[in-house]
Design an enzyme around this catalytic site. Structure first.
Site, PDB file in Angstrom:
ATOM      1  N   ASP A   1      37.554 107.706 -17.235  1.00 36.15           N
ATOM      2  CA  ASP A   1      36.214 108.308 -17.110  1.00 36.15           C
ATOM      3  C   ASP A   1      36.254 109.832 -17.190  1.00 36.15           C
ATOM      4  O   ASP A   1      35.196 110.478 -17.147  1.00 36.15           O
ATOM      5  CB  ASP A   1      35.576 107.884 -15.785  1.00 36.15           C
ATOM      6  CG  ASP A   1      35.243 106.392 -15.778  1.00 36.15           C
ATOM      7  OD1 ASP A   1      35.043 105.817 -16.868  1.00 36.15           O
ATOM      8  OD2 ASP A   1      35.203 105.804 -14.676  1.00 36.15           O
TER       9      ASP A   1
ATOM     10  N   SER B   1      33.918 103.195  -7.476  1.00 43.86           N
ATOM     11  CA  SER B   1      34.608 101.912  -7.690  1.00 43.86           C
ATOM     12  C   SER B   1      34.881 101.205  -6.365  1.00 43.86           C
ATOM     13  O   SER B   1      34.699  99.992  -6.232  1.00 43.86           O
ATOM     14  CB  SER B   1      35.946 102.152  -8.403  1.00 43.86           C
ATOM     15  OG  SER B   1      35.728 102.604  -9.711  1.00 43.86           O
TER      16      SER B   1
HETATM   17  C1  S3P Z   1      35.764 100.788 -13.324  1.00 45.10           C
HETATM   18  C2  S3P Z   1      36.582 100.559 -14.411  1.00 45.10           C
HETATM   19  C3  S3P Z   1      36.512 101.347 -15.661  1.00 45.10           C
HETATM   20  C4  S3P Z   1      35.702 102.628 -15.476  1.00 45.10           C
HETATM   21  C5  S3P Z   1      34.440 102.403 -14.703  1.00 45.10           C
HETATM   22  C6  S3P Z   1      34.760 101.866 -13.319  1.00 45.10           C
HETATM   23  C7  S3P Z   1      35.907  99.937 -12.123  1.00 45.10           C
HETATM   24  O1  S3P Z   1      35.886 100.564 -16.661  1.00 45.10           O
HETATM   25  O2  S3P Z   1      35.395 103.191 -16.736  1.00 45.10           O
HETATM   26  O3  S3P Z   1      33.712 103.599 -14.562  1.00 45.10           O
HETATM   27  O4  S3P Z   1      35.395 100.312 -11.051  1.00 45.10           O
HETATM   28  O5  S3P Z   1      36.566  98.894 -12.227  1.00 45.10           O
HETATM   29  P1  S3P Z   1      36.736  99.523 -17.580  1.00 45.10           P
HETATM   30  O6  S3P Z   1      37.237  98.443 -16.716  1.00 45.10           O
HETATM   31  O7  S3P Z   1      35.736  99.027 -18.592  1.00 45.10           O
HETATM   32  O8  S3P Z   1      37.815 100.340 -18.201  1.00 45.10           O
END
Ligand code: S3P
Length: 458
Positions: free
Chosen positions: A337, A40
């Site tokens: 996740d 992220s």
């Molecule tokens: C993420 C947000 C999450 C997560 C993804 C990474 C991010 O998704 O599941 O692997 O880096 O902002 P969502 O925003 O759909 O919950």
């Protein structure tokens, strides 16, 4: 397996993650390893670097398939992105500035984060772009991103609220918006904030529960101004439009979502004692570790410090007797996740592990509630599930294993299944390992170095 035999058969050099792989039950996991960089944060460092005027330097960027898709898209949008050096010493230089309309559609492969965040940034930068991805990404909802962007004045054209789609800034450019997120999603929040940076006036986002806040933290490092207040169970975030970001130096902390795989492997494998260093401990990401501790996991957090504006620790994990529990639904955003790998830990726990409030798992890289249920069932573990919950029922001890798992091209299902096979009674095979490179390219190497018996099976 002894150190000597591990070196003799060359298992420290993992074969490429392609085709079917298998995990076989073996001895304890021991030793230490550095967590791979956070996915992220890596996406955000590249995107904010491309928006800032001047040269940003990023150390510890995750060179995974998903992050490289974001880098390629940003290059097509006009940023210069180069890498100096190799491996852990690599420094990525991002020369940002005004964006341009790319010649071809931006292709994001499997990466929801890259695609959704860049959609927001594109809308704010006044350029047009087409977006596309692989079969998994084409099946995921994009209307949730389109909605706030359209309210700001962007034009999004798609056949059914999914990829492929185009984003255009609209005739008069974007206006700030006051928007309440219908789902607790850091991707939607970040897309709206990134669009808001280029809009006229202020953008205010209300999130129903705190989600990962890397965009907000990193904006400050890039000289941006942002205000965050608690509001009920969630937060209100305000960014001023028309902000010009300054280049930054970013050091990417290790990914708690990836560190979860060796850590759970150690908790469920008798005799194990490992140290995974440099793990991000941002409270918006640490829900799994809190939950594992509540289950009785022997986890200690050592050498707590700050890396790149984020809290970080080294995590020591020893084999533990785990017990069942109900995971508070309010914790879901901070471990969204991690439910597949938590379910593997749950398969070894004495008592039910009940996971409510996880409907968002149905729209990840695959339907992760369904994929987790199928994986555990094949390995002899009982489960119950519904639209928004999963319950793993185990009486303690190792599950049978002895299964071939359909990963559905989902990296976290693939890694969870291999961790299960390390400690089950019989080996677990996965149909395809290649998707693991989207988030954790050195997964096999790291796990084998700790003593896990995982290898290609064809
Ligand atoms: C993420 C947000 C999450 C997560 C993804 C990474 C991010 O998704 O599941 O692997 O880096 O902002 P969502 O925003 O759909 O919950």
């Amino acid at each position: 397996m002894t150190e000597a035999s591990r070196a003799d058969d060359g298992r420290d050099e993992a074969p490429p993650l392609i085709g079917p792989w298998a995990a076989r039950p073996g001895g304890p996991l021991v030793g230490g390893a550095r967590a791979p960089a956070d996915k992220s944060i890596s996406h955000r460092a590249l995107i904010l670097g491309a928006l800032a005027h001047g040269e940003t330097r990023i150390s510890g960027l995750l060179p995974s398939a998903d992050v490289m898709r974001t880098a390629a898209a940003l290059r097509a949008l006009g940023a210069r992105i180069e890498r100096d050096g190799n491996g852990e010493k690599a420094i990525w230089r991002v020369d940002g500035g005004p964006w341009r309309t790319p010649e071809r559609a931006l292709y994001f492969g499997n990466s929801g984060t890259g695609c959704r965040l860049v959609m927001g940034a594109v809308a704010g930068q006044g350029v047009d772009a087409a977006f596309d991805g692989d079969a998994s990404l084409r099946a995921r909802p994009m209307g949730r991103i389109a909605e706030p962007l359209e309210r700001m004045g962007a034009r999004i054209a798609s056949r059914d609220g999914r990829l492929p789609l185009t984003v255009a800034p609209g005739g008069k450019g974007l206006k700030g918006v006051d928007y309440a997120l219908p789902v607790a999603s850091a991707q939607v929040k970040s897309a709206a904030l990134l669009a808001g940076l280029g809009a006229a006036g202020e953008t205010i986002i209300h999130e129903p529960a705190p989600t990962r806040d890397h965009t907000e933290r990193m904006l400050t490092a890039f000289g941006g101004s942002i205000h965050i207040e608690r509001a009920g169970a969630g937060r209100r975030i305000r960014v001023a439009g028309g902000q010009m970001l300054k280049p930054a130096t970013i050091n990417v902390a290790g990914d708690p979502s990836s560190a979860a795989f060796p850590i759970v492997a150690a908790l469920i494998t008798p005799g194990s004692d490992i140290l995974i260093s440099n793990v991000l401990m941002n409270p918006t990401r640490a829900g799994l570790y809190e939950t594992l501790r509540d289950m009785g996991a022997d986890l200690t957090f050592e050498n707590e410090r700050t890396v790149g504006g984020e809290p970080v620790a080294d995590i020591r994990a020893r084999h533990s007797t785990l017990k069942g529990l109900a995971v508070p639904a309010s914790r879901a955003p901070s471990m969204i996740d991690e439910y597949p790998i938590l379910s593997v830990a749950a398969a070894f726990a004495d008592g039910d592990v009940y996971m409510p409030g996880i409907e968002e798992l149905r729209v990840k890289e695959t339907d992760r509630i369904d994929a987790t249920v199928s994986m555990l069932k094949a390995a002899g573990v009982e489960t119950e599930s519904g639209p928004d919950f999963l319950r793993v029922m185990s009486g303690g001890g190792a599950p049978k294993g002895g299964a071939r798992i359909d990963t559905r091209h989902d990296h976290r299902i693939a890694m969870s299944a291999l961790v299960l096979g390390i400690a089950a009674d019989e080996p677990v095979e996965i149909d395809e390992a290649s998707m693991i490179t989207t988030s954790f390219p050195n997964f096999a190497e790291l796990m084998r170095r700790l003593g896990a018996d995982i290898a290609p099976s064809a």
